[in-house]
Design a protein around this motif. Structure first.
Motif, short mmCIF file in Angstrom:
data_model
loop_
_atom_site.label_atom_id
_atom_site.label_comp_id
_atom_site.label_asym_id
_atom_site.label_seq_id
_atom_site.Cartn_x
_atom_site.Cartn_y
_atom_site.Cartn_z
N PHE A 203 0.94 -1.33 -0.06
CA PHE A 203 -0.11 -0.12 0.03
C PHE A 203 0.94 1.24 0.04
O PHE A 203 1.76 1.41 0.71
N ALA A 204 0.65 2.23 -0.93
CA ALA A 204 1.52 3.46 -1.10
C ALA A 204 0.50 4.82 -1.21
O ALA A 204 -0.45 4.74 -1.94
N GLY A 205 0.51 5.40 -0.03
CA GLY A 205 -0.34 6.41 0.16
C GLY A 205 0.32 7.76 0.35
O GLY A 205 1.11 7.84 0.99
N PRO A 218 2.01 -6.01 3.05
CA PRO A 218 0.55 -6.73 3.01
C PRO A 218 0.28 -7.34 4.47
O PRO A 218 -0.73 -7.88 4.60
N VAL A 219 0.98 -7.27 5.47
CA VAL A 219 0.53 -7.61 6.85
C VAL A 219 0.37 -6.54 7.74
O VAL A 219 0.36 -6.60 8.86
N GLY A 220 0.08 -5.20 7.11
CA GLY A 220 -0.16 -4.08 7.84
C GLY A 220 0.92 -3.39 8.52
O GLY A 220 0.58 -2.33 9.25
N GLU A 221 2.20 -3.65 8.33
CA GLU A 221 3.45 -3.12 8.74
C GLU A 221 3.71 -1.85 8.15
O GLU A 221 3.73 -1.84 7.01
N ILE A 222 4.06 -0.75 8.64
CA ILE A 222 4.36 0.22 8.18
C ILE A 222 5.88 0.23 7.79
O ILE A 222 6.74 -0.01 8.73
N VAL A 223 6.29 0.64 6.60
CA VAL A 223 7.61 0.27 6.00
C VAL A 223 8.46 1.42 5.66
O VAL A 223 9.50 1.54 5.43
N GLY A 224 7.52 2.61 5.87
CA GLY A 224 8.29 3.73 5.38
C GLY A 224 7.19 4.92 5.45
O GLY A 224 5.79 4.74 5.48
N GLU A 225 7.47 5.99 6.27
CA GLU A 225 6.64 7.21 6.49
C GLU A 225 7.14 8.49 6.45
O GLU A 225 8.42 8.78 6.76
N SER A 226 6.48 9.55 5.64
CA SER A 226 7.26 10.95 5.81
C SER A 226 7.06 11.24 7.29
O SER A 226 6.22 11.23 7.98
N THR A 227 7.94 12.73 7.27
CA THR A 227 7.92 13.49 8.49
C THR A 227 7.30 14.97 8.32
O THR A 227 7.22 15.21 6.94
N LEU A 228 7.44 15.69 9.29
CA LEU A 228 6.99 16.98 9.21
C LEU A 228 7.99 17.84 8.59
O LEU A 228 7.97 18.57 7.54
N PHE A 229 9.19 17.39 8.53
CA PHE A 229 10.61 18.07 7.96
C PHE A 229 10.52 17.56 6.54
O PHE A 229 10.92 18.20 5.55
N TYR A 230 10.31 16.48 6.39
CA TYR A 230 10.51 15.83 4.96
C TYR A 230 9.31 15.14 4.70
O TYR A 230 8.95 13.95 4.91
N PRO A 231 8.34 16.14 3.65
CA PRO A 231 7.02 15.53 3.68
C PRO A 231 7.12 14.67 2.07
O PRO A 231 6.39 15.03 1.40
N ARG A 235 10.81 4.35 -0.59
CA ARG A 235 11.31 2.95 0.03
C ARG A 235 11.27 2.06 -1.13
O ARG A 235 10.42 2.03 -2.18
N THR A 236 11.96 1.20 -1.21
CA THR A 236 11.92 -0.06 -1.95
C THR A 236 11.37 -1.30 -1.38
O THR A 236 11.57 -1.68 -0.34
N ILE A 237 10.35 -1.61 -1.98
CA ILE A 237 9.45 -2.88 -1.55
C ILE A 237 9.76 -4.19 -2.47
O ILE A 237 10.11 -3.80 -3.75
N ASN A 238 9.40 -5.22 -2.21
CA ASN A 238 9.69 -6.40 -2.65
C ASN A 238 8.48 -7.12 -2.82
O ASN A 238 7.66 -7.63 -2.09
N MET A 239 7.94 -7.09 -4.16
CA MET A 239 6.78 -7.51 -4.57
C MET A 239 6.65 -9.19 -4.70
O MET A 239 5.88 -9.61 -4.93
N ASP A 240 7.86 -9.72 -4.69
CA ASP A 240 7.76 -11.30 -4.77
C ASP A 240 7.72 -11.79 -3.58
O ASP A 240 8.61 -12.30 -2.77
N SER A 241 6.37 -11.59 -2.90
CA SER A 241 5.98 -11.87 -1.50
C SER A 241 4.66 -12.58 -1.60
O SER A 241 3.70 -12.58 -2.32
#
Length: 317
Positions: A203-205, A218-231, A235-241
């Protein structure tokens, strides 16, 4: 098809414009805004850039709906053409979210998916606009939702308010997307992980500031998130899963790790009893692993559980 996909999600502030330069000046200001902000992610050489809902909307004090739709009509495809040139130059996909005028003069809240050659390879019309938007404009509800085929996998698009509607989610579940792209003006909270898990998809939002952009596995873990200073976030995700359940797989996963070690990755979000497993080597795919160790995928396990419940004599009278 590469298993690794680099995704950038962006959430810059809405652009306050000088309307004294006329509509042409506003369009040029919006292009200049994105020229500036894209420099935060283009050096990363992403495969996909996700932009927030109505990403080329301007704002100014006292702006009304009538002026905004006049801007949309004047702007036409100017911003689309700009993003298409960026996609072609940098050989990336761009999920461009904007209000689009149709031939009959009505509008759609849309995501236009631009491919690496600068061509639109898929279009999604927001299925669930708000009552307020419908009552104050000539914007109509979209009625279709189809996954978009890319060179890295199948992509499902949704926009903002869409995330609240299970009927849209179920449409996508049947199409088995590998990535959900969410262009929005609000975060959606727990619904992001719910969509990712239910679709067994990444999921990419991209959400307007001050909210954060997120990448969820796909199991609901946040693997990357923007911040106040870096909007923005890349991230590189592995689609072979694939996603598997603990039951009947635990011993097999142990054998898998003993044999292949770091060549396979198990992501355990805890409390869910479902794991994301991925192949981290070019020597084999995750489907090869599934076959070798006879792993039962999560959805297949749910089917078997339902079937067992419905067997004769298994259900209470």
């Amino acid at each position: 098809m590469s298993k690794y996909v680099k995704i950038s999600c962006m959430s810059p502030p809405i652009k306050e414009v000088d309307t004294g330069q006329g509509l042409e000046g506003v369009v040029l200001q919006m292009i200049a805004k994105w020229e500036e902000h894209l420099q935060h992610v283009l050096p990363e050489q992403p495969d996909l850039i996700v932009l927030p809902e109505c990403c080329d909307d301007p704002t100014f004090k006292g702006m009304g709906t009538e002026w905004l739709y006049e801007y949309y009509r004047y702007r036409g495809n100017r911003l689309l053409d700009y993003f298409a040139s960026v996609a072609k130059t940098h050989r990336c996909y761009i999920a461009y979210s904007a209000m689009v005028e149709m031939e009959d003069g009505t509008f759609r809240n849309a995501t236009l998916f631009i491919d690496r050659s600068g061509e639109v390879c898929g279009i999604y019309h927001k299925n669930h606009i708000t009552i307020r938007q419908k009552s104050t404009s000539d914007t109509l509800y979209g009625k279709e939702a189809h996954v978009i085929q890319t060179d890295f996998g199948r992509v499902a698009c949704l926009i903002c308010f869409d995330i609240n509607f299970d009927e849209l989610l179920q449409q996508y579940v049947e199409q088995k997307p590998e990535l959900i792209v969410f262009s929005s003006a609000y975060h959606g909270g727990l619904m992001q992980a719910y969509w990712a898990y239910t679709c067994r998809a990444h999921f990419a939002g991209a959400i307007w500031r001050p909210e954060t952009c997120t990448l969820v596995n796909p199991v609901g873990e946040i693997v990357g998130e923007s911040t106040l200073f870096y909007p923005f976030v890349t991230r590189t995700i592995n689609m072979d899963s694939v996603v598997v359940h603990y039951d009947y797989n635990w011993e097999k996963l142990e054998l898998m790790k003993r044999k292949y070690g770091s060549k396979v990755l198990i992501s355990d979000p805890t409390r869910l009893n479902a794991f994301l497993i991925s192949s981290e080597t070019e020597e084999f795919t995750i489907q090869d692993i599934v076959k070798e160790f006879d792993l039962e995928l999560l959805d297949d396990y749910w089917i078997r559980c339902r079937d067992d419940r419905n067997k004769e004599g298994h259900l209470e009278p």
